[in-house]
Design a protein around this motif. Structure first.
Motif, PDB file in Angstrom:
ATOM      1  N   ARG A 223       0.835  -1.191   0.000  1.00  0.00           N
ATOM      2  CA  ARG A 223       0.000   0.000   0.000  1.00  0.00           C
ATOM      3  C   ARG A 223       0.871   1.243   0.000  1.00  0.00           C
ATOM      4  O   ARG A 223       1.882   1.295   0.671  1.00  0.00           O
ATOM      5  N   THR A 224       0.471   2.223  -0.741  1.00  0.00           N
ATOM      6  CA  THR A 224       1.265   3.439  -0.824  1.00  0.00           C
ATOM      7  C   THR A 224       1.125   4.239   0.457  1.00  0.00           C
ATOM      8  O   THR A 224       0.162   4.081   1.215  1.00  0.00           O
ATOM      9  N   GLU A 225       2.092   5.097   0.673  1.00  0.00           N
ATOM     10  CA  GLU A 225       2.021   5.943   1.858  1.00  0.00           C
ATOM     11  C   GLU A 225       0.794   6.847   1.814  1.00  0.00           C
ATOM     12  O   GLU A 225       0.184   7.135   2.850  1.00  0.00           O
ATOM     13  N   THR A 226       0.426   7.270   0.607  1.00  0.00           N
ATOM     14  CA  THR A 226      -0.752   8.138   0.482  1.00  0.00           C
ATOM     15  C   THR A 226      -2.008   7.414   0.941  1.00  0.00           C
ATOM     16  O   THR A 226      -2.836   7.964   1.674  1.00  0.00           O
ATOM     17  N   THR A 227      -2.174   6.163   0.509  1.00  0.00           N
ATOM     18  CA  THR A 227      -3.334   5.381   0.919  1.00  0.00           C
ATOM     19  C   THR A 227      -3.347   5.166   2.424  1.00  0.00           C
ATOM     20  O   THR A 227      -4.390   5.257   3.077  1.00  0.00           O
ATOM     21  N   GLU A 228      -2.181   4.898   2.981  1.00  0.00           N
ATOM     22  CA  GLU A 228      -2.106   4.691   4.426  1.00  0.00           C
ATOM     23  C   GLU A 228      -2.492   5.955   5.184  1.00  0.00           C
ATOM     24  O   GLU A 228      -3.197   5.900   6.196  1.00  0.00           O
ATOM     25  N   ARG A 229      -2.034   7.102   4.690  1.00  0.00           N
ATOM     26  CA  ARG A 229      -2.399   8.355   5.344  1.00  0.00           C
ATOM     27  C   ARG A 229      -3.895   8.609   5.235  1.00  0.00           C
ATOM     28  O   ARG A 229      -4.540   9.058   6.192  1.00  0.00           O
ATOM     29  N   THR A 230      -4.467   8.313   4.058  1.00  0.00           N
ATOM     30  CA  THR A 230      -5.900   8.509   3.865  1.00  0.00           C
ATOM     31  C   THR A 230      -6.700   7.622   4.808  1.00  0.00           C
ATOM     32  O   THR A 230      -7.659   8.069   5.441  1.00  0.00           O
ATOM     33  N   ASP A 231      -6.305   6.348   4.912  1.00  0.00           N
ATOM     34  CA  ASP A 231      -7.025   5.434   5.786  1.00  0.00           C
ATOM     35  C   ASP A 231      -6.896   5.845   7.246  1.00  0.00           C
ATOM     36  O   ASP A 231      -7.838   5.710   8.033  1.00  0.00           O
ATOM     37  N   ALA A 232      -5.717   6.364   7.591  1.00  0.00           N
ATOM     38  CA  ALA A 232      -5.538   6.848   8.960  1.00  0.00           C
ATOM     39  C   ALA A 232      -6.438   8.047   9.231  1.00  0.00           C
ATOM     40  O   ALA A 232      -7.060   8.153  10.293  1.00  0.00           O
ATOM     41  N   ALA A 233      -6.539   8.960   8.252  1.00  0.00           N
ATOM     42  CA  ALA A 233      -7.402  10.129   8.403  1.00  0.00           C
ATOM     43  C   ALA A 233      -8.869   9.707   8.490  1.00  0.00           C
ATOM     44  O   ALA A 233      -9.635  10.244   9.294  1.00  0.00           O
ATOM     45  N   ALA A 234      -9.258   8.732   7.663  1.00  0.00           N
ATOM     46  CA  ALA A 234     -10.637   8.245   7.701  1.00  0.00           C
ATOM     47  C   ALA A 234     -10.945   7.589   9.044  1.00  0.00           C
ATOM     48  O   ALA A 234     -12.031   7.773   9.601  1.00  0.00           O
ATOM     49  N   GLY A 235      -9.989   6.834   9.571  1.00  0.00           N
ATOM     50  CA  GLY A 235     -10.185   6.214  10.871  1.00  0.00           C
ATOM     51  C   GLY A 235     -10.333   7.245  11.971  1.00  0.00           C
ATOM     52  O   GLY A 235     -11.179   7.103  12.872  1.00  0.00           O
ATOM     53  N   GLN A 236      -9.519   8.273  11.911  1.00  0.00           N
ATOM     54  CA  GLN A 236      -9.608   9.341  12.908  1.00  0.00           C
ATOM     55  C   GLN A 236     -10.953  10.062  12.801  1.00  0.00           C
ATOM     56  O   GLN A 236     -11.583  10.374  13.815  1.00  0.00           O
ATOM     57  N   ALA A 237     -11.395  10.312  11.555  1.00  0.00           N
ATOM     58  CA  ALA A 237     -12.681  10.980  11.349  1.00  0.00           C
ATOM     59  C   ALA A 237     -13.833  10.117  11.852  1.00  0.00           C
ATOM     60  O   ALA A 237     -14.799  10.629  12.440  1.00  0.00           O
ATOM     61  N   ARG A 238     -13.767   8.804  11.646  1.00  0.00           N
ATOM     62  CA  ARG A 238     -14.822   7.913  12.126  1.00  0.00           C
ATOM     63  C   ARG A 238     -14.912   7.943  13.636  1.00  0.00           C
ATOM     64  O   ARG A 238     -16.010   7.966  14.215  1.00  0.00           O
ATOM     65  N   ALA A 239     -13.764   7.937  14.290  1.00  0.00           N
ATOM     66  CA  ALA A 239     -13.762   7.979  15.753  1.00  0.00           C
ATOM     67  C   ALA A 239     -14.365   9.285  16.263  1.00  0.00           C
ATOM     68  O   ALA A 239     -15.149   9.298  17.224  1.00  0.00           O
ATOM     69  N   LEU A 240     -14.021  10.389  15.604  1.00  0.00           N
ATOM     70  CA  LEU A 240     -14.572  11.675  16.011  1.00  0.00           C
ATOM     71  C   LEU A 240     -16.074  11.746  15.761  1.00  0.00           C
ATOM     72  O   LEU A 240     -16.819  12.300  16.582  1.00  0.00           O
ATOM     73  N   ALA A 241     -16.527  11.197  14.622  1.00  0.00           N
ATOM     74  CA  ALA A 241     -17.955  11.219  14.307  1.00  0.00           C
ATOM     75  C   ALA A 241     -18.744  10.406  15.321  1.00  0.00           C
ATOM     76  O   ALA A 241     -19.851  10.796  15.724  1.00  0.00           O
ATOM     77  N   ALA A 242     -18.199   9.276  15.739  1.00  0.00           N
ATOM     78  CA  ALA A 242     -18.872   8.453  16.743  1.00  0.00           C
ATOM     79  C   ALA A 242     -18.966   9.185  18.075  1.00  0.00           C
ATOM     80  O   ALA A 242     -19.944   9.052  18.815  1.00  0.00           O
ATOM     81  N   LYS A 243     -17.957   9.994  18.377  1.00  0.00           N
ATOM     82  CA  LYS A 243     -17.913  10.707  19.653  1.00  0.00           C
ATOM     83  C   LYS A 243     -18.730  11.992  19.614  1.00  0.00           C
ATOM     84  O   LYS A 243     -19.263  12.434  20.638  1.00  0.00           O
ATOM     85  N   ALA A 244     -18.841  12.602  18.433  1.00  0.00           N
ATOM     86  CA  ALA A 244     -19.471  13.923  18.323  1.00  0.00           C
ATOM     87  C   ALA A 244     -20.902  13.932  18.826  1.00  0.00           C
ATOM     88  O   ALA A 244     -21.352  14.914  19.426  1.00  0.00           O
ATOM     89  N   SER A 245     -21.622  12.838  18.597  1.00  0.00           N
ATOM     90  CA  SER A 245     -23.027  12.796  19.011  1.00  0.00           C
ATOM     91  C   SER A 245     -23.191  12.832  20.525  1.00  0.00           C
ATOM     92  O   SER A 245     -24.279  13.132  21.030  1.00  0.00           O
ATOM     93  N   THR A 246     -22.136  12.522  21.262  1.00  0.00           N
ATOM     94  CA  THR A 246     -22.200  12.543  22.721  1.00  0.00           C
ATOM     95  C   THR A 246     -21.743  13.880  23.297  1.00  0.00           C
ATOM     96  O   THR A 246     -21.813  14.082  24.508  1.00  0.00           O
ATOM     97  N   LEU A 247     -21.266  14.761  22.430  1.00  0.00           N
ATOM     98  CA  LEU A 247     -20.742  16.046  22.881  1.00  0.00           C
ATOM     99  C   LEU A 247     -21.785  17.145  22.684  1.00  0.00           C
ATOM    100  O   LEU A 247     -22.793  16.953  22.015  1.00  0.00           O
ATOM    101  N   GLY A 248     -21.501  18.286  23.243  1.00  0.00           N
ATOM    102  CA  GLY A 248     -22.398  19.424  23.070  1.00  0.00           C
ATOM    103  C   GLY A 248     -21.614  20.711  22.983  1.00  0.00           C
ATOM    104  O   GLY A 248     -20.445  20.774  23.356  1.00  0.00           O
ATOM    105  N   GLY A 249     -22.264  21.752  22.476  1.00  0.00           N
ATOM    106  CA  GLY A 249     -21.679  23.074  22.457  1.00  0.00           C
ATOM    107  C   GLY A 249     -20.381  23.157  21.693  1.00  0.00           C
ATOM    108  O   GLY A 249     -20.230  22.624  20.593  1.00  0.00           O
ATOM    109  N   ALA A 250     -19.411  23.837  22.324  1.00  0.00           N
ATOM    110  CA  ALA A 250     -18.134  24.113  21.672  1.00  0.00           C
ATOM    111  C   ALA A 250     -17.363  22.832  21.375  1.00  0.00           C
ATOM    112  O   ALA A 250     -16.667  22.745  20.358  1.00  0.00           O
TER     113      ALA A 250
END
Length: 453
Positions: free
Chosen positions: A33-60
């Motif tokens: 796998r290219t480094e670009t693909t690995e970086r993209t998958d890492a970014a997608a994984g980070q975004a998924r974790a944040l999206a799962a957490k965002a619904s439990t957060l509020g405000g700022a």
């Protein structure tokens, strides 16, 4: 498939022999796998974790998490973003964010948004080929008396222009005056009267009060955007300054601007537009080097900061005084965009030549016309509410009708979009109407459509 030529098969044979001689019995190395693909998958994984957490957060905290999600997705190219979205399983919290990013770029969804059970559409005759299928009974909540009756009038007239311009089956429409008893009471009356869709209210506080009730018994298309996210089965449509700032960021980014100087006036809408520009540009990997006031005397210091784009959240009369100072600093050769306020206070070509080349969002109705709607000139000649500053709200009201008539298509289709008077309209997975405006510029001091957008 064409058969391989004799010379081609000979070359292939020599290639196979060379592989056997050089590699022996070793197997070919597995593709890595290219480094670009690995970086993209890492970014997608980070975004998924944040999206799962965002619904439990509020405000700022929630806002900060969502800005980071948008930034991670914004750095992906179109093909990568489409792949990431398509690979997300049904119900994944990241899908609505990824889908919104696709719609902002004018790209189709791999599947409809995960909207839950909120939207309910009555059974009956199927939709027309273009997706037209209005409900049988529609309620419109507007302040028809009092202080807000003046801005409500062009919204009402634009809605009726769209309604009567349609020759196919039309719903029964009832207007409710929110100035008499409030928006919540008007909504309750509309529900009791059997309305299948409620359009409105118009005030931001009224929208927040209605959306704060959670899931509503009858779907709502609110005519403003407040601080409360639309509940399931509701949508929010507005001509907000934030939308114009975001659109300008996309416009400048598409033209290579990564370091933008923003010049904003003192009113709340102008500041909000500049802040939205900052946030959207950051999502796309750019930056706003500074937001400065319209009274700034010298722009030369910003040349050293490698400014490659300029944004103006000021009225046209003010911009005419700002542009010469930008020219003196050597900044007028850069891509320049503004809010729709650039057209405010203009009309004298000799003076407005200073604005030549600055892009600003306009209503598609004025630029290219809209099907089943009179031209802007014809409507303005007949109705005071369709000319001057009110024309924008007239177009907004027309599009409220259009959204009602095509709501099922917009909610359920992967490529759901409708060409409205204010621009191309789509609804994201969070219930917000995304509007892609038409763009204009000044040429020899006269506003003209900007082609090749």
């Amino acid at each position: 498939m064409r058969p391989m030529s004799r010379s081609g098969s000979t070359v292939l044979g020599f290639a196979l022999i060379a592989v056997l001689l050089l590699g022996g019995c070793a197997t070919a190395p597995r593709a890595t796998r290219t480094e670009t693909t690995e970086r993209t998958d890492a970014a997608a994984g980070q975004a998924r974790a944040l999206a799962a957490k965002a619904s439990t957060l509020g405000g700022a905290e929630r806002s900060a998490a969502e800005r980071e999600i948008d930034r991670l997705l914004g750095e992906m190219d179109n093909a990568t973003l489409a792949r990431v979205a398509a690979e997300l399983p049904a119900g994944d919290p990241l899908y609505n964010y990824a889908g919104r990013a696709l719609l902002r770029r004018g790209l189709p969804l791999p599947r409809p948004f995960d909207r839950g059970e909120g939207w309910r559409f009555a059974a009956g005759a199927p939709a027309e080929r273009d997706g037209y299928r209005p409900p049988a009974r529609v309620a419109v909540l507007l302040p028809l008396s009092g202080e807000l009756a003046t801005p409500a009038a062009p919204v009402r007239d634009g809605f009726l222009a769209g309604y009567y311009g349609e020759s196919r089956r039309r719903p029964e429409v009832q207007f409710y005056n929110t100035a008499a008893g409030g928006a919540l009471a008007a909504y309750e009356r509309a529900v009791a009267d059997g309305s299948q869709l409620v359009i409105g209210p118009l005030g931001r506080d009224e929208v927040d009060a209605l959306f704060s009730r959670g899931q509503l018994p009858v779907p709502v298309l609110a005519l403003n955007r407040g601080n409360v996210r639309p509940p399931a089965g509701a949508a929010s449509f507005s001509l907000s300054p934030e939308d114009e700032g975001s659109a300008a960021a996309d416009y400048l980014h598409a033209r290579g601007a990564r370091r933008v100087l923003a010049i904003a006036g003192d009113d709340d809408g102008q500041r909000r537009a500049a802040q939205a520009l900052r946030e959207r540009l950051a999502e796309r990997g750019g930056t706003v080097v500074a937001i400065v006031g319209e009274a700034t005397a010298d722009f030369a210091p910003f040349v050293a900061q490698n400014v490659d784009g300029v944004f103006l959240a000021v009225r046209g009369a003010t911009a005419r005084g700002v542009v010469p100072k930008l020219a003196l600093a050597g900044l007028t050769g850069k891509p320049m965009a503004a809010t729709s306020q650039l057209a405010s206070g203009t009309g004298k070509a000799g003076e407005d030549r200073a604005l030549d080349g600055i892009a600003f969002p306009t209503e598609a109705w004025w630029q290219r016309g809209v099907e089943r709607m009179p031209t802007a000139a014809a409507a303005g000649a007949l109705l005071p509410t369709a000319r001057g500053p009110a024309a924008r709200l007239f177009a907004f009201g027309h599009d409220a009708w259009l959204l009602a008539a095509y709501l099922e298509k917009l909610v359920n289709a992967t490529d759901g979009a409708v060409e409205g008077a204010t621009g191309t309209l789509r609804i994201d997975g969070f219930g917000y109407v995304l509007r892609t405006p038409a763009w204009s510029t000044f040429s020899n001091g006269v506003p003209v459509p900007l082609r090749g957008r």
